[in-house]
Design a protein around this motif. Structure first.
Motif, PDB file in Angstrom:
ATOM      1  N   GLY A 104      -0.810 -76.799  62.752  1.00 17.14           N
ATOM      2  CA  GLY A 104      -1.306 -76.924  64.118  1.00 17.14           C
ATOM      3  C   GLY A 104      -2.782 -76.600  64.221  1.00 17.14           C
ATOM      4  O   GLY A 104      -3.521 -77.229  64.989  1.00 17.14           O
ATOM      5  N   GLY A 105      -3.228 -75.623  63.423  1.00 12.71           N
ATOM      6  CA  GLY A 105      -4.636 -75.255  63.428  1.00 12.71           C
ATOM      7  C   GLY A 105      -5.540 -76.380  62.972  1.00 12.71           C
ATOM      8  O   GLY A 105      -6.695 -76.478  63.403  1.00 12.71           O
ATOM      9  N   LEU A 106      -5.021 -77.242  62.097  1.00 10.65           N
ATOM     10  CA  LEU A 106      -5.808 -78.387  61.637  1.00 10.65           C
ATOM     11  C   LEU A 106      -6.024 -79.418  62.739  1.00 10.65           C
ATOM     12  O   LEU A 106      -6.940 -80.235  62.655  1.00 10.65           O
ATOM     13  N   MET A 107      -5.178 -79.366  63.792  1.00  7.51           N
ATOM     14  CA  MET A 107      -5.202 -80.394  64.824  1.00  7.51           C
ATOM     15  C   MET A 107      -5.792 -79.922  66.142  1.00  7.51           C
ATOM     16  O   MET A 107      -5.887 -80.686  67.088  1.00  7.51           O
ATOM     17  N   GLY A 108      -6.144 -78.637  66.230  1.00  9.22           N
ATOM     18  CA  GLY A 108      -6.790 -78.140  67.440  1.00  9.22           C
ATOM     19  C   GLY A 108      -5.917 -77.175  68.220  1.00  9.22           C
ATOM     20  O   GLY A 108      -4.691 -77.169  68.069  1.00  9.22           O
ATOM     21  N   PRO A 109      -6.536 -76.361  69.095  1.00 11.00           N
ATOM     22  CA  PRO A 109      -5.803 -75.317  69.813  1.00 11.00           C
ATOM     23  C   PRO A 109      -4.720 -75.840  70.742  1.00 11.00           C
ATOM     24  O   PRO A 109      -3.686 -75.197  70.929  1.00 11.00           O
ATOM     25  N   GLU A 110      -4.935 -77.002  71.360  1.00  9.35           N
ATOM     26  CA  GLU A 110      -3.931 -77.541  72.281  1.00  9.35           C
ATOM     27  C   GLU A 110      -2.643 -77.882  71.541  1.00  9.35           C
ATOM     28  O   GLU A 110      -1.534 -77.586  72.007  1.00  9.35           O
ATOM     29  N   VAL A 111      -2.778 -78.488  70.383  1.00 10.28           N
ATOM     30  CA  VAL A 111      -1.609 -78.819  69.557  1.00 10.28           C
ATOM     31  C   VAL A 111      -0.984 -77.552  68.998  1.00 10.28           C
ATOM     32  O   VAL A 111       0.249 -77.411  68.965  1.00 10.28           O
ATOM     33  N   LEU A 112      -1.807 -76.608  68.581  1.00 11.87           N
ATOM     34  CA  LEU A 112      -1.310 -75.367  67.980  1.00 11.87           C
ATOM     35  C   LEU A 112      -0.427 -74.596  68.949  1.00 11.87           C
ATOM     36  O   LEU A 112       0.653 -74.121  68.572  1.00 11.87           O
ATOM     37  N   ASP A 113      -0.852 -74.459  70.196  1.00  7.83           N
ATOM     38  CA  ASP A 113      -0.062 -73.698  71.177  1.00  7.83           C
ATOM     39  C   ASP A 113       1.327 -74.302  71.360  1.00  7.83           C
ATOM     40  O   ASP A 113       2.340 -73.580  71.378  1.00  7.83           O
ATOM     41  N   VAL A 114       1.394 -75.622  71.508  1.00  6.80           N
ATOM     42  CA  VAL A 114       2.686 -76.291  71.681  1.00  6.80           C
ATOM     43  C   VAL A 114       3.534 -76.154  70.411  1.00  6.80           C
ATOM     44  O   VAL A 114       4.746 -75.906  70.478  1.00  6.80           O
ATOM     45  N   ALA A 115       2.899 -76.290  69.259  1.00  8.21           N
ATOM     46  CA  ALA A 115       3.627 -76.228  67.988  1.00  8.21           C
ATOM     47  C   ALA A 115       4.289 -74.874  67.783  1.00  8.21           C
ATOM     48  O   ALA A 115       5.456 -74.794  67.365  1.00  8.21           O
ATOM     49  N   VAL A 116       3.561 -73.799  68.090  1.00  5.98           N
ATOM     50  CA  VAL A 116       4.106 -72.454  67.875  1.00  5.98           C
ATOM     51  C   VAL A 116       5.285 -72.190  68.803  1.00  5.98           C
ATOM     52  O   VAL A 116       6.329 -71.669  68.378  1.00  5.98           O
ATOM     53  N   VAL A 117       5.162 -72.560  70.079  1.00  7.28           N
ATOM     54  CA  VAL A 117       6.261 -72.331  71.025  1.00  7.28           C
ATOM     55  C   VAL A 117       7.480 -73.171  70.627  1.00  7.28           C
ATOM     56  O   VAL A 117       8.619 -72.709  70.683  1.00  7.28           O
ATOM     57  N   THR A 118       7.233 -74.419  70.220  1.00  9.24           N
ATOM     58  CA  THR A 118       8.337 -75.274  69.762  1.00  9.24           C
ATOM     59  C   THR A 118       9.021 -74.647  68.552  1.00  9.24           C
ATOM     60  O   THR A 118      10.258 -74.630  68.445  1.00  9.24           O
ATOM     61  N   LYS A 119       8.227 -74.150  67.631  1.00  7.70           N
ATOM     62  CA  LYS A 119       8.785 -73.520  66.438  1.00  7.70           C
ATOM     63  C   LYS A 119       9.627 -72.300  66.790  1.00  7.70           C
ATOM     64  O   LYS A 119      10.726 -72.099  66.242  1.00  7.70           O
ATOM     65  N   LEU A 120       9.145 -71.496  67.717  1.00 12.06           N
ATOM     66  CA  LEU A 120       9.900 -70.312  68.115  1.00 12.06           C
ATOM     67  C   LEU A 120      11.195 -70.704  68.820  1.00 12.06           C
ATOM     68  O   LEU A 120      12.180 -69.960  68.785  1.00 12.06           O
ATOM     69  N   GLY A 121      11.192 -71.871  69.455  1.00 11.91           N
ATOM     70  CA  GLY A 121      12.438 -72.380  70.011  1.00 11.91           C
ATOM     71  C   GLY A 121      13.466 -72.640  68.925  1.00 11.91           C
ATOM     72  O   GLY A 121      14.668 -72.385  69.101  1.00 11.91           O
ATOM     73  N   ARG A 122      13.001 -73.148  67.783  1.00 12.80           N
ATOM     74  CA  ARG A 122      13.909 -73.329  66.638  1.00 12.80           C
ATOM     75  C   ARG A 122      14.385 -71.971  66.105  1.00 12.80           C
ATOM     76  O   ARG A 122      15.561 -71.820  65.751  1.00 12.80           O
ATOM     77  N   VAL A 123      13.490 -70.998  66.071  1.00 12.31           N
ATOM     78  CA  VAL A 123      13.873 -69.662  65.593  1.00 12.31           C
ATOM     79  C   VAL A 123      14.985 -69.082  66.468  1.00 12.31           C
ATOM     80  O   VAL A 123      15.886 -68.391  65.969  1.00 12.31           O
TER      81      VAL A 123
END
Length: 350
Positions: free
Chosen positions: A215-234
């Motif tokens: 997500g960091g490679l793609m910018g902060p907007e993508v990173l924020d969504v990616a982390v929350v989505t990932k935590l949803g999987r967790v």
């Protein structure tokens, strides 16, 4: 605590001190290595160190006898405590705030990857525990999910849990690391919007750290969504472990009891603790100070790292070498399924 009780507790714990000390030192070294090489988790470093300590120059004899009580404590109690604290990362309202379409992608991806991997593992005639742990690590959150699920099977004699966990972690680490570069490239090739890109990264890449890197490679907007989505999987870890725990407990209850051996609980207590921490973060997260959440996360990582050292120390390299290639193939196919299902869900729901 009364003095006599305290002395008894210390006496019972004293045999574990050497192994616990080694576990602490390995965890410190592993975390330092992770700081130097952020793309490789401290959990993987700890497992590799434990594997080397138990196998190199010891002819498969495992850890020295004086270390084994402490290693056993690391692999059971300490590992499970780390999984419990992992629940404080999760806020259900934060996941729901992305929209029910994203929640649908998470549920669809986790379910399809898990079921597909189980069936494919059976077809490839890979051991059931290796298959289950690979399915869990790919569908949920890499090494931490493997650690959480493996705790259910510590009494299962049908397949060596440590060997199965080592194989599964090697798989999710390898293909999750490849995905750090491949998934952002795929999102760019397909022209996905930032929200869609973040969901793809969070729904298809295995480890939380790998998701942060991609997500960091793609910018902060993508990173924020990616982390929350990932935590949803967790968040899916607890119900999945609970379901498997119920099935495993029923299976064990049908087997003859060995001496005074205890039956495993229907739902492992550490799963209940994990859910309690998720509830605490979801309900009172706004009132929990940042330093507390940060500290709890660091303690969780440290405890999980100690547990993974012990798990690695229980691995027999000769056994892993006989099944590793097929299991890696299983992990590769599971990673492809995660990407394809996530993409299909994104186009349909997001």
């Amino acid at each position: 605590m009364p003095k006599t009780t305290q002395n008894t507790w210390l006496k019972n714990l004293s045999p574990a001190f050497p192994g616990l000390l080694v576990g602490v030192l390995v965890a410190l070294v592993s975390i330092a290595l992770n700081w130097a090489v952020p793309l490789v988790s401290s959990l993987l470093f700890a497992m590799i160190i434990g594997l080397l300590l138990a196998n190199v120059g010891r002819k498969g004899q495992g850890l020295p006898a004086s270390w084994q009580p402490g290693a056993k404590l690391c692999m059971k109690t300490i590992l499970r405590a780390g999984v419990v604290l992992l629940g404080l990362r999760l806020s259900i309202p934060a996941v729901i705030s992305l929209g029910w379409g994203v929640v649908g992608v998470i549920l669809l991806t986790v379910t399809c990857v898990f079921v597909f991997t189980i069936f494919l593992g059976r077809w490839l005639k890979i051991g059931p525990t290796t298959t289950l742990l690979t399915a869990t690590g790919t569908a949920i959150c890499g090494a931490a999910a493997v650690a959480g699920m493996s705790a259910v099977f510590t009494d299962d004699d049908s397949e060596d849990v440590d060997d199965a966990a080592a194989t599964a972690i090697a798989s999710v680490t390898l293909f999750g690391s490849l995905a750090i570069l491949l998934i952002p490239a795929l999102a760019k090739l397909l022209g996905l919007a930032p929200l869609q890109s973040g969901v793809l990264v969070g729904a298809s890449i295995h480890e939380v750290g790998q998701v942060v890197a991609a997500g960091g490679l793609m910018g902060p907007e993508v990173l924020d969504v990616a982390v929350v989505t990932k935590l949803g999987r967790v968040a899916m870890l607890a119900p999945l472990v609970a379901i498997v725990g119920v099935i495993h407990a029923r299976k064990m209850s049908q087997l003859p009891t060995k001496g005074h051996a205890k039956r495993p609980p229907i739902v492992p207590l550490f799963v209940v603790g994990f859910l309690a921490m998720v509830l605490l973060r979801s309900v009172a997260g706004a009132y929990l100070p940042g330093w507390f959440l940060w500290g709890a996360n660091q303690v969780s990582v440290f405890l999980l790292t100690m547990g993974m050292f012990a798990m690695g120390a229980g691995v027999n390299l000769r056994v892993v070498a006989t099944t590793g290639l097929r299991a890696l193939g299983l992990g590769a196919f599971a990673g492809v399924v995660a990407t394809l299902v996530a993409l299909g869900g994104i186009y349909a729901l997001v």
